[in-house]
Design an enzyme around this catalytic site. Sequence first.
Site, PDB file in Angstrom:
ATOM      1  N   HIS A 221       8.475   2.437  -0.615  1.00  0.00           N
ATOM      2  CA  HIS A 221       7.232   3.226  -0.662  1.00  0.00           C
ATOM      3  C   HIS A 221       7.340   4.406   0.313  1.00  0.00           C
ATOM      4  CE1 HIS A 221       2.530   2.915  -0.758  1.00  0.00           C
ATOM      5  NE2 HIS A 221       2.935   4.164  -0.807  1.00  0.00           N
TER       6      HIS A 221
ATOM      7  N   HIS B 197       6.782   8.738   0.703  1.00  0.00           N
ATOM      8  CA  HIS B 197       6.287  10.025   0.196  1.00  0.00           C
ATOM      9  C   HIS B 197       7.206  11.123   0.732  1.00  0.00           C
ATOM     10  CE1 HIS B 197       2.626   8.271  -1.475  1.00  0.00           C
ATOM     11  NE2 HIS B 197       2.647   7.470  -0.427  1.00  0.00           N
TER      12      HIS B 197
ATOM     13  N   ARG C 254       7.639  14.205  -0.388  1.00  0.00           N
ATOM     14  CA  ARG C 254       6.982  15.529  -0.425  1.00  0.00           C
ATOM     15  C   ARG C 254       7.733  16.607  -1.189  1.00  0.00           C
ATOM     16  NH1 ARG C 254       2.640  12.827   0.524  1.00  0.00           N
ATOM     17  NH2 ARG C 254       1.992  12.583   2.683  1.00  0.00           N
TER      18      ARG C 254
ATOM     19  N   ASN D 187       3.255  11.440  -6.215  1.00  0.00           N
ATOM     20  CA  ASN D 187       2.210  12.429  -5.892  1.00  0.00           C
ATOM     21  C   ASN D 187       2.822  13.694  -5.294  1.00  0.00           C
ATOM     22  OD1 ASN D 187       2.769  10.877  -3.563  1.00  0.00           O
ATOM     23  ND2 ASN D 187       0.749  11.244  -2.689  1.00  0.00           N
TER      24      ASN D 187
ATOM     25  N   HIS E 290      -1.835   1.143  -6.082  1.00  0.00           N
ATOM     26  CA  HIS E 290      -2.622   1.274  -4.856  1.00  0.00           C
ATOM     27  C   HIS E 290      -4.058   0.852  -5.186  1.00  0.00           C
ATOM     28  CE1 HIS E 290      -3.910   4.182  -1.420  1.00  0.00           C
ATOM     29  NE2 HIS E 290      -5.009   3.609  -1.863  1.00  0.00           N
TER      30      HIS E 290
ATOM     31  N   HIS F 271      -0.590  -1.858   0.285  1.00  0.00           N
ATOM     32  CA  HIS F 271      -1.700  -1.887   1.257  1.00  0.00           C
ATOM     33  C   HIS F 271      -2.508  -3.180   1.182  1.00  0.00           C
ATOM     34  CE1 HIS F 271      -2.087   2.650   0.118  1.00  0.00           C
ATOM     35  NE2 HIS F 271      -0.929   2.394   0.687  1.00  0.00           N
TER      36      HIS F 271
ATOM     37  N   ASP G 179       5.373   3.357   3.631  1.00  0.00           N
ATOM     38  CA  ASP G 179       4.371   4.269   3.073  1.00  0.00           C
ATOM     39  C   ASP G 179       4.406   5.567   3.880  1.00  0.00           C
ATOM     40  OD1 ASP G 179       2.363   5.418   1.639  1.00  0.00           O
ATOM     41  OD2 ASP G 179       0.770   4.112   2.375  1.00  0.00           O
TER      42      ASP G 179
ATOM     43  N   HIS H 243       1.989  14.499   7.179  1.00  0.00           N
ATOM     44  CA  HIS H 243       1.097  15.659   7.026  1.00  0.00           C
ATOM     45  C   HIS H 243       1.205  16.485   8.303  1.00  0.00           C
ATOM     46  CE1 HIS H 243      -0.751  13.925   3.450  1.00  0.00           C
ATOM     47  NE2 HIS H 243      -0.898  12.794   4.107  1.00  0.00           N
TER      48      HIS H 243
HETATM   49  O1  DOR Z   1      -3.769   8.167   2.486  1.00  0.00           O
HETATM   50  C1  DOR Z   1      -2.903   8.233   1.631  1.00  0.00           C
HETATM   51  N1  DOR Z   1      -1.875   9.087   1.760  1.00  0.00           N
HETATM   52  N2  DOR Z   1      -2.971   7.440   0.550  1.00  0.00           N
HETATM   53  C2  DOR Z   1      -2.137   7.573  -0.467  1.00  0.00           C
HETATM   54  O2  DOR Z   1      -2.279   6.855  -1.430  1.00  0.00           O
HETATM   55  C3  DOR Z   1      -1.102   8.619  -0.469  1.00  0.00           C
HETATM   56  C4  DOR Z   1      -0.768   9.056   0.889  1.00  0.00           C
HETATM   57  C5  DOR Z   1      -0.056  10.384   0.946  1.00  0.00           C
HETATM   58  O3  DOR Z   1       0.738  10.682   0.069  1.00  0.00           O
HETATM   59  O4  DOR Z   1      -0.279  11.118   1.898  1.00  0.00           O
HETATM   60 ZN    ZN Z   2       1.538   5.585  -0.370  1.00  0.00          ZN
END
Ligand code: DOR
Ligand code: ZN
Length: 462
Positions: free
Chosen positions: A62, A64, A66, A96, A187, A246, A318, A322
């Site tokens: 899991h 991300h 980017r 995503n 999720h 989660h 996860d 950011h």
């Molecule tokens: O808070 C979150 N951030 N929930 C998610 O499901 C995705 C994740 C993200 O990609 O930043």
């Molecule tokens: Zn996630």
Amino acid sequence: MTYDLAVVGGTLVSGSGRKRADILVSGGRVVEVAAGAAAGADANRVVDASGKLVLPGMVDVHVHTREPGYTHKEDLVTCTRAAAAGGVTTIFGMPNLDPPTVTGTYLEEVLDLYRAKSIVDYNHNPVPAHGETEAMAESGVAAFKVYMVVDTGRTYPHPAGTGIHDHGHLLQMFEDVAATGRVFMVHPHDQALMDHVEQGYWKKGDRSPEAYAKTLAAYDGIIWDTATATLLRMAKATGCRLHIVHVQTIEGIEMIRRAKAEGVQVTAEVNHWALFLGTWDDVLELGPYCLSYWVPDHHRAAVWDAINDGTIDIVSSDHAPHTRAEKDVGWEDMWAAHTGTPGIQHQVPLLLDAAHHGKLTIERVVEVMAEVPARSFDIGSKGFLEPGFDADLMIVDPAKEWTIANDGVLSKIGWTPYDGREVVGAVERTFLRGIEIYGDGTVKGEPGFGRHVKPSLTRGMP
Ligand code: DOR
Ligand code: ZN
């Protein structure tokens, strides 16, 4: 025979115990594991692991990454550099992105990017687009992924097509994924309940991090628990293999325990921040920097029990980086901030530290971060240091005391919510298919070294 690598004198840890053994590697694979196996053997490289533990590389299902679309936060090179330093040798990326991975064409484009840039081995979880799931499965995905979330007042982190709220649509996805035999990763979230609860805070003009944290955890976790019940029922109905991310409430854990006993094919995941972050003190002190979630202490205690009794199967990062700017707006309006927590570099040290403090055994660490994820997602070449498996491993000093700090962060964002955290246990070296990708405090792996690990056809749910 000349081996490529010999790791000598270390203590190997697996889910079933630990033993003193040398590891001999040839062609990227483990060839032999036995005490004294390296004595007299010819190897191009000998690594002394005496006094250290040797663990399989982490399979982090899991992540991300980017890229494409949000490379101001992270890209595949920075993400997988951080992975290598954190003992992670395989990642599964999430959909995503921009474009979001909602078609077979976008999936192929993402896989091309990994091929060029990833330092570690990889897979990628697309959204199960109706009519395309079979072809996506054939191109080698191990799992599909959706969120039951729509973002209010922002368009990220759940771009169009990745958040599914309509239960009929979701059931169709379960049917489609079931037909592929792959795993459906979801999720859990109920946006209608979230909308209702947040209105109460907004009417009072309260958009603070505390209000956001309390909204998500309202009624002791109703937003997560109702979704979990729905998912389990759909898995039972369709026979689809379900992976719930989660998992962090007492009720959710109990439902999963019951479903497993009934034979529903479900695995449960918890993320480092539910274990090591997300206390009420963290919410007050770190605000947006520790949210998505506040995990109330009684739930956290249940999560630890569930890790130890096997109800929770997998720990993943996860990893959700950011920028500081995207977080800082949250001090005034948490609903305008990007939520999610980075962690791919530090989850293994945090788990080692937890083992040092008796929260779980290192054997269980190996199960939840390597063996069970590899088996649950049919990645037959990973997760175990046994002959025939890929020589993905980390050499760990379980007694090393050090302090996690922002200036050691390899992720592009340059911060960690664990800045200042003192831990016992460190990753010293990471090897992927017998090649050192991290050691001596430096990432040595090259972009493009990572390979697409495809699932075998056997079903490996534990
Ligand atoms: O808070 C979150 N951030 N929930 C998610 O499901 C995705 C994740 C993200 O990609 O930043
Ligand atoms: Zn996630």
